[in-house]
Design a protein around this motif. Structure first.
Motif, PDB file in Angstrom:
ATOM      1  N   THR A 155       7.277  11.758  -0.366  1.00  0.00           N
ATOM      2  CA  THR A 155       6.166  11.756   0.582  1.00  0.00           C
ATOM      3  C   THR A 155       6.689  11.687   2.019  1.00  0.00           C
ATOM      4  OG1 THR A 155       5.917   9.345   0.696  1.00  0.00           O
ATOM      5  CG2 THR A 155       4.763  10.494  -1.098  1.00  0.00           C
ATOM      6  N   ILE A 156       5.810  12.016   2.937  1.00  0.00           N
ATOM      7  CA  ILE A 156       6.099  11.904   4.366  1.00  0.00           C
ATOM      8  C   ILE A 156       5.245  10.777   4.930  1.00  0.00           C
ATOM      9  CG2 ILE A 156       5.997  13.064   6.597  1.00  0.00           C
ATOM     10  CD1 ILE A 156       8.065  14.308   4.782  1.00  0.00           C
ATOM     11  N   GLY A 157       5.857   9.918   5.737  1.00  0.00           N
ATOM     12  CA  GLY A 157       5.113   8.811   6.326  1.00  0.00           C
ATOM     13  C   GLY A 157       5.197   8.841   7.840  1.00  0.00           C
ATOM     14  N   TYR A 158       4.158   8.324   8.486  1.00  0.00           N
ATOM     15  CA  TYR A 158       4.140   8.208   9.948  1.00  0.00           C
ATOM     16  C   TYR A 158       3.665   6.812  10.331  1.00  0.00           C
ATOM     17  CZ  TYR A 158       2.158   8.044  14.592  1.00  0.00           C
ATOM     18  OH  TYR A 158       1.846   7.634  15.861  1.00  0.00           O
ATOM     19  N   GLU A 206       0.354  12.170  -0.079  1.00  0.00           N
ATOM     20  CA  GLU A 206       0.267  11.766  -1.481  1.00  0.00           C
ATOM     21  C   GLU A 206       1.425  12.380  -2.261  1.00  0.00           C
ATOM     22  OE1 GLU A 206      -2.085   9.746  -2.500  1.00  0.00           O
ATOM     23  OE2 GLU A 206      -3.601   9.878  -0.923  1.00  0.00           O
ATOM     24  N   THR A 207       1.747  11.792  -3.397  1.00  0.00           N
ATOM     25  CA  THR A 207       2.857  12.303  -4.204  1.00  0.00           C
ATOM     26  C   THR A 207       2.571  13.690  -4.782  1.00  0.00           C
ATOM     27  OG1 THR A 207       1.988  11.139  -6.141  1.00  0.00           O
ATOM     28  CG2 THR A 207       3.669  10.007  -4.838  1.00  0.00           C
ATOM     29  N   ASP A 208       1.278  14.024  -4.925  1.00  0.00           N
ATOM     30  CA  ASP A 208       0.938  15.324  -5.502  1.00  0.00           C
ATOM     31  C   ASP A 208       0.389  16.308  -4.476  1.00  0.00           C
ATOM     32  OD1 ASP A 208      -1.421  14.010  -5.036  1.00  0.00           O
ATOM     33  OD2 ASP A 208      -2.256  14.293  -7.047  1.00  0.00           O
ATOM     34  N   ASP A 209       0.546  16.002  -3.182  1.00  0.00           N
ATOM     35  CA  ASP A 209       0.140  16.963  -2.160  1.00  0.00           C
ATOM     36  C   ASP A 209       1.008  18.217  -2.247  1.00  0.00           C
ATOM     37  OD1 ASP A 209      -2.010  15.767  -0.873  1.00  0.00           O
ATOM     38  OD2 ASP A 209      -0.746  14.634   0.518  1.00  0.00           O
ATOM     39  N   ARG A 234       0.825  -1.214   0.000  1.00  0.00           N
ATOM     40  CA  ARG A 234       0.000   0.000   0.000  1.00  0.00           C
ATOM     41  C   ARG A 234       0.858   1.264   0.000  1.00  0.00           C
ATOM     42  NH1 ARG A 234      -3.825  -2.736   4.628  1.00  0.00           N
ATOM     43  NH2 ARG A 234      -4.985  -4.113   3.229  1.00  0.00           N
ATOM     44  N   VAL A 235       1.961   1.230   0.748  1.00  0.00           N
ATOM     45  CA  VAL A 235       2.851   2.390   0.774  1.00  0.00           C
ATOM     46  C   VAL A 235       3.496   2.595  -0.589  1.00  0.00           C
ATOM     47  CG1 VAL A 235       5.032   3.263   1.730  1.00  0.00           C
ATOM     48  CG2 VAL A 235       3.303   2.294   3.249  1.00  0.00           C
ATOM     49  N   ALA A 236       3.996   1.520  -1.181  1.00  0.00           N
ATOM     50  CA  ALA A 236       4.629   1.632  -2.490  1.00  0.00           C
ATOM     51  C   ALA A 236       3.617   2.037  -3.562  1.00  0.00           C
ATOM     52  CB  ALA A 236       5.291   0.306  -2.865  1.00  0.00           C
ATOM     53  N   ARG A 237       2.379   1.585  -3.426  1.00  0.00           N
ATOM     54  CA  ARG A 237       1.337   1.980  -4.375  1.00  0.00           C
ATOM     55  C   ARG A 237       1.059   3.469  -4.271  1.00  0.00           C
ATOM     56  NH1 ARG A 237      -0.529  -0.670  -8.761  1.00  0.00           N
ATOM     57  NH2 ARG A 237      -0.592  -2.584  -7.560  1.00  0.00           N
ATOM     58  N   ARG A 238       1.082   3.997  -3.050  1.00  0.00           N
ATOM     59  CA  ARG A 238       0.872   5.435  -2.899  1.00  0.00           C
ATOM     60  C   ARG A 238       2.024   6.227  -3.521  1.00  0.00           C
ATOM     61  NH1 ARG A 238      -2.039   8.061   2.368  1.00  0.00           N
ATOM     62  NH2 ARG A 238      -3.734   6.819   1.455  1.00  0.00           N
ATOM     63  N   ARG A 269      12.561  10.623  -8.627  1.00  0.00           N
ATOM     64  CA  ARG A 269      11.148  10.992  -8.740  1.00  0.00           C
ATOM     65  C   ARG A 269      10.459  11.059  -7.383  1.00  0.00           C
ATOM     66  NH1 ARG A 269       6.383   8.263  -8.544  1.00  0.00           N
ATOM     67  NH2 ARG A 269       7.410   6.221  -8.455  1.00  0.00           N
ATOM     68  N   THR A 270      10.662  10.047  -6.556  1.00  0.00           N
ATOM     69  CA  THR A 270       9.859   9.944  -5.346  1.00  0.00           C
ATOM     70  C   THR A 270      10.687   9.407  -4.186  1.00  0.00           C
ATOM     71  OG1 THR A 270       7.745   9.110  -4.481  1.00  0.00           O
ATOM     72  CG2 THR A 270       9.034   7.594  -5.831  1.00  0.00           C
ATOM     73  N   GLY A 271      10.027   9.097  -3.087  1.00  0.00           N
ATOM     74  CA  GLY A 271      10.705   8.558  -1.918  1.00  0.00           C
ATOM     75  C   GLY A 271       9.868   8.764  -0.675  1.00  0.00           C
ATOM     76  N   ILE A 272      10.444   8.398   0.458  1.00  0.00           N
ATOM     77  CA  ILE A 272       9.780   8.577   1.743  1.00  0.00           C
ATOM     78  C   ILE A 272      10.748   9.231   2.714  1.00  0.00           C
ATOM     79  CG2 ILE A 272       8.724   7.446   3.749  1.00  0.00           C
ATOM     80  CD1 ILE A 272       7.920   5.145   1.956  1.00  0.00           C
ATOM     81  N   MET A 273      10.269  10.276   3.394  1.00  0.00           N
ATOM     82  CA  MET A 273      10.961  10.820   4.558  1.00  0.00           C
ATOM     83  C   MET A 273      10.115  10.458   5.764  1.00  0.00           C
ATOM     84  SD  MET A 273      12.420  14.610   3.939  1.00  0.00           S
ATOM     85  CE  MET A 273      12.839  15.210   2.326  1.00  0.00           C
TER      86      MET A 273
END
Length: 539
Positions: A354-357, A370-373, A240-244, A327-331
């Protein structure tokens, strides 16, 4: 208005609903098999400095060989295998090999010392320890000898002792193996005696609902707790995280975070394998190694804490490295200053970071942007719940749900909530209530659009003269100061007020401000009692 319950559920458009709510009913073994079938020749695991490039077909074959070796050693479904190693290739292979036969992988912190290692092995009931040579200036064999003095001379068949009654063997992930240990090559050779039929039978006996992983996390009074996570939980959270992130088989992820943590092994390894993407891990972290990997391997994504991104941007040789593929990633793990996010987007070209918690008990992600937030949302919030996750904010004193805009403890419920703490039923009951809500111990507030902002820790609140102050709230405000790169806020004992607010501040390269300048910046913008009375400038 009286709020009986306030639970947020996120709804998506029809196309997103079909993909984001999809559930994967795999074990780790069948997941890798499925990905190898779909993307047999795509790169799966890349270590440029080793000259190692494994396709998904080759990775799957290696996992089968090692799984057979484990069976030859008598490892059965449900046995606990402790893995103590840096981000080496064998780590990835062993994760799937253990999962393939239904064994439980216990991840051990690479930085642990003798007392911590002994606790992890004893508490987890590990029957097998798989360890690498060491990390930095720590020799793992020397540390193990402190736990098992007879280790170098002990027979390799049974290391059980009064302290570690379940431990039978040590496997050394390297050559040559010390006395008292089998080598990784020995393990592979043993597997040649096991038939494909025996491996297939062991794999059939493993279930997606079985515990696949035990990860240790901090607890009250500093006693680590072993979080039990099932195949289903970690695979679906990663998916789900990778899909987002809009991952596909064309993505290439640089993984500088450690595998022993959920960030590395769940979001990193499984995030890639659920989508057929390539993994480019760093064996041990360094800023230069990160930049080199992203540039040379044309990485499209990077996972890390904000300080890793900031260190990369501030590296004196940053301009020499090609970042155009990003392109993307997670902080995750800490708030990201807006200036840093803007630089990540502009200079690293990672416009969809993106930012994850979350926390280990949630396998691990609860909310994600979201990637486009808009950038402001990505630095001021931790996003919205993942599909299948319910989130609510409750008043810690009453347990009643809080309305939007009111701070309280953030609780989560869904199929990602841990199976429990290993051998700690009372701790489990304190953390997961009768209705299945995971009490995170974090304080948060939700806005009208369902985005969450973390405001502090329930047990790390500063009480200044009766006023409750949440350090994270003050930290987030101070990070809006253009001269501040990083900040940590905490309570300092005070004979009159009980506690006062203190802050350790690291200035940006062009910061040039004083403690008094920072206090003036706060005046009129946050409550006076929240302004740090003590400000330490650190490097």
């Amino acid at each position: 208005m009286f709020f009986v319950s306030f639970v947020v559920k996120i709804f998506f458009d029809s196309q997103e609903t079909m993909t984001m709510t999809q559930k994967l009913h795999f074990t780790l073994g069948t997941l890798l098999e499925d990905t190898a079938r779909r993307f047999p020749e795509r790169e799966a695991l890349v270590y440029p400095e080793r000259g190692l490039r494994l396709s998904y077909r080759e990775l799957d074959e290696q996992c089968s060989r090692v799984a057979k070796g484990l069976l030859a050693l008598g490892v059965n479904k449900g046995d606990h295998l402790a893995l103590w190693a840096t981000n080496i290739p064998e780590w990835v292979v062993l994760m799937f090999a253990a999962g393939r036969i239904g064994a439980v992988l216990v991840t051990v912190d690479t930085n642990c010392q003798a007392a911590e290692l002994e606790y992890a092995l004893r508490q987890s009931d590990a029957s097998l320890l798989l360890m690498s040579r060491g990390v930095k200036d720590t020799d793992y064999s020397q540390v193990l000898t402190q736990v098992i003095p007879e280790f170098p001379q002990a027979a390799a068949t049974n290391l059980a002792s009064a302290k570690l009654p379940k431990l039978k063997r040590v496997i050394f992930l390297g050559e040559p193996a010390p006395c008292g240990a089998l080598s990784y090559q020995d393990l592979q050779r043993l597997g040649e005696k096991v038939t494909d039929r025996s491996l297939a039978e062991a794999q059939r006996n493993a279930s997606p609902d079985d515990v696949a992983n035990i990860q240790f996390t901090s607890a009250a009074a500093g006693i680590p707790k072993g979080v039990m996570l099932t195949h289903y939980q970690i695979i679906n959270n990663a998916f789900r995280v990778a899909r987002r992130l809009k991952f596909s088989e064309r993505d290439r992820l640089c993984i500088p975070v450690p595998f022993f943590h959920c960030f590395g092994c769940v979001l990193g390894i499984l995030g890639c394998v659920t989508h057929g993407a390539a993994m480019i891990p760093l064996e041990t972290y360094s800023t230069e190694a990160l930049l080199r990997a992203v540039s040379a391997e044309r990485c499209t994504s990077l996972f890390g804490v904000p300080t890793m991104f900031i260190a990369a941007l501030d590296h004196p040789e940053f301009s020499r490295y090609e970042m155009g593929s990003m392109r993307t990633g997670i902080m995750a793990g800490a708030p990201c200053p807006i200036e840093a996010m803007n630089r990540v987007i502009k200079d690293m070209h990672a416009r969809e970071v993106t930012i994850g918690y979350g926390q280990t008990e949630a396998a691990p992600i609860i909310t994600q942007t979201e990637t486009d937030d808009p950038v402001q949302l990505r630095v001021s919030t931790v996003g919205r719940p993942l599909p299948g996750v319910e989130v609510r904010i409750i008043d810690p004193a009453t347990g009643n749900a809080c309305p939007p805009g009111q701070s309280g403890e953030i609780c989560a419920r869904g199929d990602m909530v841990m199976h429990g703490y290993y051998k700690m039923p009372e701790e489990t009951a304190r953390t997961i209530d009768a209705e299945g809500w995971l009490h995170t111990g974090d304080l948060a507030v939700m806005d009208a659009n369902g985005y969450y902002r973390i405001t502090g820790r329930l047990k790390k609140m500063i009480i200044r003269g009766g006023q409750n102050i949440y350090p994270a709230e003050v930290e987030q405000f101070l990070q809006t100061h253009p001269g501040i790169a990083e900040v940590r806020v905490y309570g300092k004992p005070d004979p009159k007020l009980g506690e006062i607010v203190a802050a350790d501040v690291k200035l940006a390269k062009d910061g040039g401000c004083s403690a008094e300048d920072i206090r003036r910046f706060c005046e009129g913008r946050i409550a006076r009692y929240k302004i740090p009375a003590v400000i330490n400038m650190i490097d």
